[in-house]
Scaffold this active site. Structure first.
Site, PDB file in Angstrom:
ATOM      1  N   GLU A  65     -20.942   8.454  10.383  1.00 46.69           N
ATOM      2  CA  GLU A  65     -21.789   7.268  10.543  1.00 46.69           C
ATOM      3  C   GLU A  65     -21.587   6.588  11.894  1.00 46.69           C
ATOM      4  O   GLU A  65     -20.480   6.582  12.439  1.00 46.69           O
ATOM      5  CB  GLU A  65     -21.434   6.247   9.452  1.00 46.69           C
ATOM      6  CG  GLU A  65     -21.707   6.764   8.058  1.00 46.69           C
ATOM      7  CD  GLU A  65     -20.988   5.976   6.948  1.00 46.69           C
ATOM      8  OE1 GLU A  65     -21.504   5.967   5.832  1.00 46.69           O
ATOM      9  OE2 GLU A  65     -19.918   5.390   7.215  1.00 46.69           O
TER      10      GLU A  65
ATOM     11  N   ASP B  23     -19.263   3.846  -1.657  1.00 46.41           N
ATOM     12  CA  ASP B  23     -19.846   3.444  -0.373  1.00 46.41           C
ATOM     13  C   ASP B  23     -20.782   4.485   0.224  1.00 46.41           C
ATOM     14  O   ASP B  23     -20.999   4.531   1.426  1.00 46.41           O
ATOM     15  CB  ASP B  23     -18.719   3.098   0.627  1.00 46.41           C
ATOM     16  CG  ASP B  23     -17.795   4.283   0.892  1.00 46.41           C
ATOM     17  OD1 ASP B  23     -17.947   5.325   0.231  1.00 46.41           O
ATOM     18  OD2 ASP B  23     -16.913   4.166   1.775  1.00 46.41           O
TER      19      ASP B  23
HETATM   20  N1  LIG Z   1     -15.986  -0.539   1.731  1.00 43.26           N
HETATM   21  C1  LIG Z   1     -15.452  -0.229   2.877  1.00 43.26           C
HETATM   22  O1  LIG Z   1     -15.637  -0.924   3.872  1.00 43.26           O
HETATM   23  C2  LIG Z   1     -14.582   0.986   2.992  1.00 43.26           C
HETATM   24  C3  LIG Z   1     -13.780   1.180   4.133  1.00 43.26           C
HETATM   25  C4  LIG Z   1     -12.914   2.266   4.152  1.00 43.26           C
HETATM   26  C5  LIG Z   1     -12.895   3.165   3.107  1.00 43.26           C
HETATM   27  N2  LIG Z   1     -13.735   2.964   2.041  1.00 43.26           N
HETATM   28  C6  LIG Z   1     -13.725   3.874   0.893  1.00 43.26           C
HETATM   29  O2  LIG Z   1     -12.577   3.557   0.126  1.00 43.26           O
HETATM   30  C7  LIG Z   1     -12.174   4.723  -0.609  1.00 43.26           C
HETATM   31  C8  LIG Z   1     -10.690   4.936  -0.430  1.00 43.26           C
HETATM   32  O3  LIG Z   1     -10.455   5.309   0.908  1.00 43.26           O
HETATM   33  P1  LIG Z   1      -9.030   5.891   1.331  1.00 43.26           P
HETATM   34  O4  LIG Z   1      -9.093   6.059   2.802  1.00 43.26           O
HETATM   35  O5  LIG Z   1      -7.954   5.048   0.738  1.00 43.26           O
HETATM   36  O6  LIG Z   1      -9.075   7.305   0.596  1.00 43.26           O
HETATM   37  P2  LIG Z   1      -7.854   8.266   0.175  1.00 43.26           P
HETATM   38  O7  LIG Z   1      -8.431   9.601  -0.043  1.00 43.26           O
HETATM   39  O8  LIG Z   1      -6.730   8.105   1.141  1.00 43.26           O
HETATM   40  O9  LIG Z   1      -7.347   7.642  -1.221  1.00 43.26           O
HETATM   41  C9  LIG Z   1      -8.116   7.624  -2.371  1.00 43.26           C
HETATM   42  C10 LIG Z   1      -7.167   7.696  -3.569  1.00 43.26           C
HETATM   43  O10 LIG Z   1      -7.941   7.554  -4.774  1.00 43.26           O
HETATM   44  C11 LIG Z   1      -7.296   8.346  -5.771  1.00 43.26           C
HETATM   45  N3  LIG Z   1      -8.229   8.551  -6.881  1.00 43.26           N
HETATM   46  C12 LIG Z   1      -9.369   9.277  -6.900  1.00 43.26           C
HETATM   47  N4  LIG Z   1      -9.953   9.164  -8.112  1.00 43.26           N
HETATM   48  C13 LIG Z   1      -9.190   8.352  -8.852  1.00 43.26           C
HETATM   49  C14 LIG Z   1      -9.284   7.831 -10.171  1.00 43.26           C
HETATM   50  N5  LIG Z   1     -10.293   8.153 -10.972  1.00 43.26           N
HETATM   51  N6  LIG Z   1      -8.308   7.015 -10.612  1.00 43.26           N
HETATM   52  C15 LIG Z   1      -7.263   6.674  -9.813  1.00 43.26           C
HETATM   53  N7  LIG Z   1      -7.129   7.130  -8.543  1.00 43.26           N
HETATM   54  C16 LIG Z   1      -8.085   7.946  -8.065  1.00 43.26           C
HETATM   55  C17 LIG Z   1      -6.902   9.605  -5.025  1.00 43.26           C
HETATM   56  O11 LIG Z   1      -5.887  10.319  -5.705  1.00 43.26           O
HETATM   57  C18 LIG Z   1      -6.424   9.032  -3.679  1.00 43.26           C
HETATM   58  O12 LIG Z   1      -5.025   8.806  -3.674  1.00 43.26           O
HETATM   59  C19 LIG Z   1     -13.034   5.872  -0.084  1.00 43.26           C
HETATM   60  O13 LIG Z   1     -14.068   6.120  -1.003  1.00 43.26           O
HETATM   61  C20 LIG Z   1     -13.597   5.343   1.219  1.00 43.26           C
HETATM   62  O14 LIG Z   1     -14.822   5.929   1.543  1.00 43.26           O
HETATM   63  C21 LIG Z   1     -14.564   1.895   1.965  1.00 43.26           C
END
Ligand SMILES: NC(=O)c1ccc[n+]([C@@H]2O[C@H](COP(=O)([O-])OP(=O)(O)OC[C@H]3O[C@@H](n4cnc5c(N)ncnc54)[C@H](O)[C@@H]3O)[C@@H](O)[C@H]2O)c1
Length: 342
Positions: free
Chosen positions: A55, A226
């Site tokens: 993005e 997201d």
């Molecule tokens: N809204 C925003 O501005 C914003 C900004 C950054 C990241 N994000 C989103 O936030 C999310 C997390 O990002 P990240 O960098 O921490 O990702 P990451 O991959 O480092 O961590 C995600 C974690 O979620 C866990 N997980 C997955 N499904 C699960 C479930 N059902 N129950 C419990 N745990 C579960 C995984 O094991 C992993 O440890 C992503 O989807 C990312 O796109 C959003």
């Protein structure tokens, strides 16, 4: 042009202290959200690829222009690569000249968490002390500590499918003043929580939280849903809560509200700027359930880049790199640069 590397951001945050950084960032975010109508805005430009999304997120007011390059590749962690990485730029509107290029992987974690905590401040109950977080990945500690900067947390319950993620999370947060409680099921994890953060990178339309599990007065900050087709909340939650989003034209495609289709407008209470500018009140009473359906908006990147530019000047951080021609005696003699170098 000033360049801020990861080490520069780490040094600046360490010098002023993470809590202080979050507080300053919340002030910058509040100020920028209050000037919402002065920004030239658009939904981010997203290219959906086989394993994720890439993005570009531009935004501009009359003085500064910023953009961020960011990805989301949920399966990257299997190859020991981050799910989300980013770089960003701040430029001067008057001349169009770039002023600063910065790492933004850390800055995304910091600004997402600060926005989430700032929103909790206006939507969660005033005396919120207990927080639950589902998903202990890269964003998780940022989220908890931003909330701890604005709320005096006493207890943090946490859960992840991956025990190593939970272990790392607890190691980082053990020195904090709140009690840390590892959980094995989500329903128990959110029991009694004032603030619930969902930060999973699960793909598909998940129901990480189910409507029947929530209790009156709880606030949900959903940051993981997201992208089109990638959501975390049971849509019934949205129908029975006060829902706040960042920017409707983007969130309708990427956020939890995508699952409401044509009814989305009806169920969205406000865009965040409307509450921060005082056009609409935040939480009404201690009983309503509130939801922040966060997808991440360019203005949040703008605020953190603006803050880091200011801090870099105060602390003499970063390096000046020669990426833009300057000091030319004849600005039309661009070709002369090539001659000088050959
Ligand atoms: N809204 C925003 O501005 C914003 C900004 C950054 C990241 N994000 C989103 O936030 C999310 C997390 O990002 P990240 O960098 O921490 O990702 P990451 O991959 O480092 O961590 C995600 C974690 O979620 C866990 N997980 C997955 N499904 C699960 C479930 N059902 N129950 C419990 N745990 C579960 C995984 O094991 C992993 O440890 C992503 O989807 C990312 O796109 C959003």
């Amino acid at each position: 042009m000033l360049v801020l590397e990861i080490s520069d951001i780490c040094a600046m945050v360490t010098k002023i202290g993470l809590k202080n950084f979050y507080i300053q960032l919340c002030e910058y975010l509040t100020e920028d959200f209050k000037h919402w109508e002065q920004f030239s805005k658009s939904p981010r430009h997203a290219v959906y690829v086989a394993n994720g999304v890439i993005e570009l997120m531009p935004i501009c007011n009359g003085t500064l222009y910023t953009f961020k390059y960011v990805n989301g590749h949920p399966n990257n962690t299997r190859d020991n690569k981050l799910n989300v990485v980013a770089v960003g730029m701040l430029a001067d509107v008057a001349s169009g000249y770039p002023l600063m290029l910065s790492e933004m992987t850390l800055l995304t974690g910091l600004r997402t968490a600060a926005t989430s905590a700032l929103t909790s401040k206006i939507l969660a109950r005033k005396q919120s002390k207990r927080l639950a977080i589902i998903g202990c990945g890269a964003q998780s500690e940022f989220q908890v500590l931003a909330h701890h900067a604005l709320f005096d947390l006493s207890e943090v319950r946490y859960i992840d499918l991956d025990p190593r993620a939970m272990e790392r999370f607890s190691q980082h947060l053990r020195p904090e003043s709140f009690t840390l409680l590892p959980m094995t099921d989500i329903q128990t994890a959110i029991e009694g929580a004032d603030i619930i953060i969902t930060a999973t990178a699960a793909t598909g339309k998940q129901h990480v939280l189910k409507h029947g599990w929530l209790k009156p007065g709880q606030h949900v900050s959903g940051i993981g849903g997201d992208s089109p087709g990638k959501t975390e909340l049971d849509p019934d939650i949205l129908k029975h809560s006060k829902v706040v989003i960042e920017y409707f034209p983007q969130t309708i495609h990427e956020g939890e509200i995508q699952n409401l289709g044509d009814l989305a407008k009806e169920y969205v209470y406000a865009e965040l700027w409307e509450i921060l500018s005082g056009h609409k009140p935040g939480r009404k009473d201690d009983l309503e359930i509130t939801v922040f359906d966060s997808v991440g908006f360019a203005l949040e990147d703008f605020s953190i880049l603006r803050l880091c530019y200011q801090l870099a000047q105060e602390h003499h951080s970063g390096k000046m790199l020669n990426l833009i021609p300057n000091g030319m005696s004849d600005c039309k003699n661009l070709f002369g640069l090539l001659r000088e170098k050959t």
